[in-house]
Design a protein around this motif. Structure first.
Motif, mmCIF file in Angstrom:
data_model
loop_
_atom_site.group_PDB
_atom_site.id
_atom_site.type_symbol
_atom_site.label_atom_id
_atom_site.label_comp_id
_atom_site.label_asym_id
_atom_site.label_seq_id
_atom_site.Cartn_x
_atom_site.Cartn_y
_atom_site.Cartn_z
ATOM 1 N N SER A 33 -8.932 7.062 2.854
ATOM 2 C CA SER A 33 -7.573 6.556 3.076
ATOM 3 C C SER A 33 -7.579 5.349 4.021
ATOM 4 O O SER A 33 -6.602 4.611 4.087
ATOM 5 C CB SER A 33 -6.682 7.667 3.629
ATOM 6 N N ALA A 34 -8.665 5.135 4.723
ATOM 7 C CA ALA A 34 -8.758 3.965 5.604
ATOM 8 C C ALA A 34 -8.681 2.671 4.802
ATOM 9 O O ALA A 34 -8.132 1.667 5.281
ATOM 10 C CB ALA A 34 -10.058 4.013 6.395
ATOM 11 N N TRP A 35 -9.188 2.678 3.578
ATOM 12 C CA TRP A 35 -9.113 1.486 2.738
ATOM 13 C C TRP A 35 -7.673 1.155 2.370
ATOM 14 O O TRP A 35 -7.281 -0.009 2.327
ATOM 15 C CB TRP A 35 -9.951 1.662 1.463
ATOM 16 N N LEU A 36 -6.878 2.176 2.111
ATOM 17 C CA LEU A 36 -5.472 1.965 1.789
ATOM 18 C C LEU A 36 -4.738 1.326 2.969
ATOM 19 O O LEU A 36 -4.006 0.354 2.813
ATOM 20 C CB LEU A 36 -4.806 3.291 1.398
ATOM 21 N N TRP A 37 -4.940 1.858 4.166
ATOM 22 C CA TRP A 37 -4.281 1.320 5.355
ATOM 23 C C TRP A 37 -4.788 -0.082 5.691
ATOM 24 O O TRP A 37 -4.019 -0.929 6.143
ATOM 25 C CB TRP A 37 -4.444 2.260 6.541
ATOM 26 N N THR A 38 -6.039 -0.333 5.450
ATOM 27 C CA THR A 38 -6.574 -1.682 5.664
ATOM 28 C C THR A 38 -5.907 -2.670 4.715
ATOM 29 O O THR A 38 -5.518 -3.776 5.120
ATOM 30 C CB THR A 38 -8.101 -1.697 5.454
ATOM 31 N N ALA A 39 -5.735 -2.294 3.457
ATOM 32 C CA ALA A 39 -5.082 -3.166 2.484
ATOM 33 C C ALA A 39 -3.620 -3.403 2.855
ATOM 34 O O ALA A 39 -3.113 -4.531 2.750
ATOM 35 C CB ALA A 39 -5.188 -2.573 1.083
ATOM 36 N N VAL A 40 -2.921 -2.362 3.308
ATOM 37 C CA VAL A 40 -1.521 -2.508 3.708
ATOM 38 C C VAL A 40 -1.408 -3.440 4.909
ATOM 39 O O VAL A 40 -0.546 -4.330 4.948
ATOM 40 C CB VAL A 40 -0.900 -1.126 4.010
ATOM 41 N N MET A 41 -2.259 -3.277 5.900
ATOM 42 C CA MET A 41 -2.223 -4.127 7.094
ATOM 43 C C MET A 41 -2.556 -5.580 6.743
ATOM 44 O O MET A 41 -1.930 -6.503 7.280
ATOM 45 C CB MET A 41 -3.168 -3.598 8.169
ATOM 46 N N LEU A 42 -3.518 -5.799 5.876
ATOM 47 C CA LEU A 42 -3.845 -7.162 5.461
ATOM 48 C C LEU A 42 -2.682 -7.812 4.709
ATOM 49 O O LEU A 42 -2.379 -8.990 4.921
ATOM 50 C CB LEU A 42 -5.102 -7.171 4.600
ATOM 51 N N ALA A 43 -2.022 -7.047 3.852
ATOM 52 C CA ALA A 43 -0.875 -7.585 3.113
ATOM 53 C C ALA A 43 0.264 -7.934 4.071
ATOM 54 O O ALA A 43 0.882 -9.002 3.953
ATOM 55 C CB ALA A 43 -0.402 -6.580 2.063
ATOM 56 N N LEU A 44 0.544 -7.068 5.046
ATOM 57 C CA LEU A 44 1.572 -7.363 6.038
ATOM 58 C C LEU A 44 1.190 -8.575 6.883
ATOM 59 O O LEU A 44 2.043 -9.398 7.219
ATOM 60 C CB LEU A 44 1.822 -6.157 6.932
ATOM 61 N N GLY A 45 -0.080 -8.693 7.215
ATOM 62 C CA GLY A 45 -0.553 -9.849 7.973
ATOM 63 C C GLY A 45 -0.340 -11.148 7.211
ATOM 64 O O GLY A 45 0.076 -12.154 7.792
ATOM 65 N N VAL A 46 -0.612 -11.143 5.921
ATOM 66 C CA VAL A 46 -0.404 -12.342 5.102
ATOM 67 C C VAL A 46 1.082 -12.680 5.017
ATOM 68 O O VAL A 46 1.471 -13.854 5.117
ATOM 69 C CB VAL A 46 -1.019 -12.145 3.699
ATOM 70 N N ILE A 47 1.935 -11.677 4.871
ATOM 71 C CA ILE A 47 3.378 -11.913 4.811
ATOM 72 C C ILE A 47 3.879 -12.505 6.125
ATOM 73 O O ILE A 47 4.653 -13.473 6.124
ATOM 74 C CB ILE A 47 4.120 -10.607 4.462
ATOM 75 N N VAL A 48 3.446 -11.957 7.244
ATOM 76 C CA VAL A 48 3.854 -12.485 8.556
ATOM 77 C C VAL A 48 3.334 -13.905 8.741
ATOM 78 O O VAL A 48 4.042 -14.788 9.242
ATOM 79 C CB VAL A 48 3.375 -11.554 9.690
#
Length: 156
Positions: free
Chosen positions: A17-32
């Motif tokens: 599940s760490a991969w899922l959270w890493t992908a979510v954080m990266l996507a939020l980082g790109v949006i910000v």
């Protein structure tokens, strides 16, 4: 059937599940990142954007009040002479006016400020100029510090 062949018949193990959270954080980082780049490069000024402008104005106001309060405290403690305290407060007030209004208050004559947007600051700047350049001035720098803080706090 041997036990070692049984591992080839079972499917792969599930991903962490760490991969899922890493992908979510990266996507939020790109949006910000894109939002920041858009805000900083847009034709609108930062103070015109509703939420960012209000936050920016409040931060500028707090920084200026804190700086003027520090100068007043240093004057009351005897660390600053009246002329130096007046010069420092004048510089802080002019810097605040420039940041708050966008006008070049740092380079304007006080007489030019008496008309227009900067008119409420002109009386205080007259007194600060008097303290700064007149060694026989009767202006109380401590009271002037409090008046400068109040002007900055109430500036709209």
């Amino acid at each position: 059937m041997p036990d070692d062949l049984l591992s080839h018949l079972i499917g792969p193990s599930p991903y962490s599940s760490a991969w899922l959270w890493t992908a979510v954080m990266l996507a939020l980082g790109v949006i910000v990142w894109y939002a920041v780049v858009f805000a900083l490069t847009s034709r609108r000024r930062l103070r015109d954007i509703p939420v960012l402008g209000a936050a920016r104005d409040e931060l500028i106001r707090r920084r200026a009040v804190r700086a003027v309060r520090t100068i007043g405290s240093r004057y009351r403690a005897g660390e600053l002479a009246p002329a130096r305290a007046g010069a420092a407060m004048s510089g802080e007030l002019r810097s605040f006016l420039h940041a708050a209004t966008g006008m070049d208050a740092e380079y304007m004559q006080v007489d030019a400020m008496t008309v227009g947007t900067l008119a409420p600051a002109a009386p205080i700047l007259f007194e600060l100029t008097d303290v700064q350049f007149n060694h026989r001035s009767a202006v109380d720098v401590g009271a002037l510090s409090a008046a400068t803080e109040e002007l900055i706090r109430e500036w709209t």
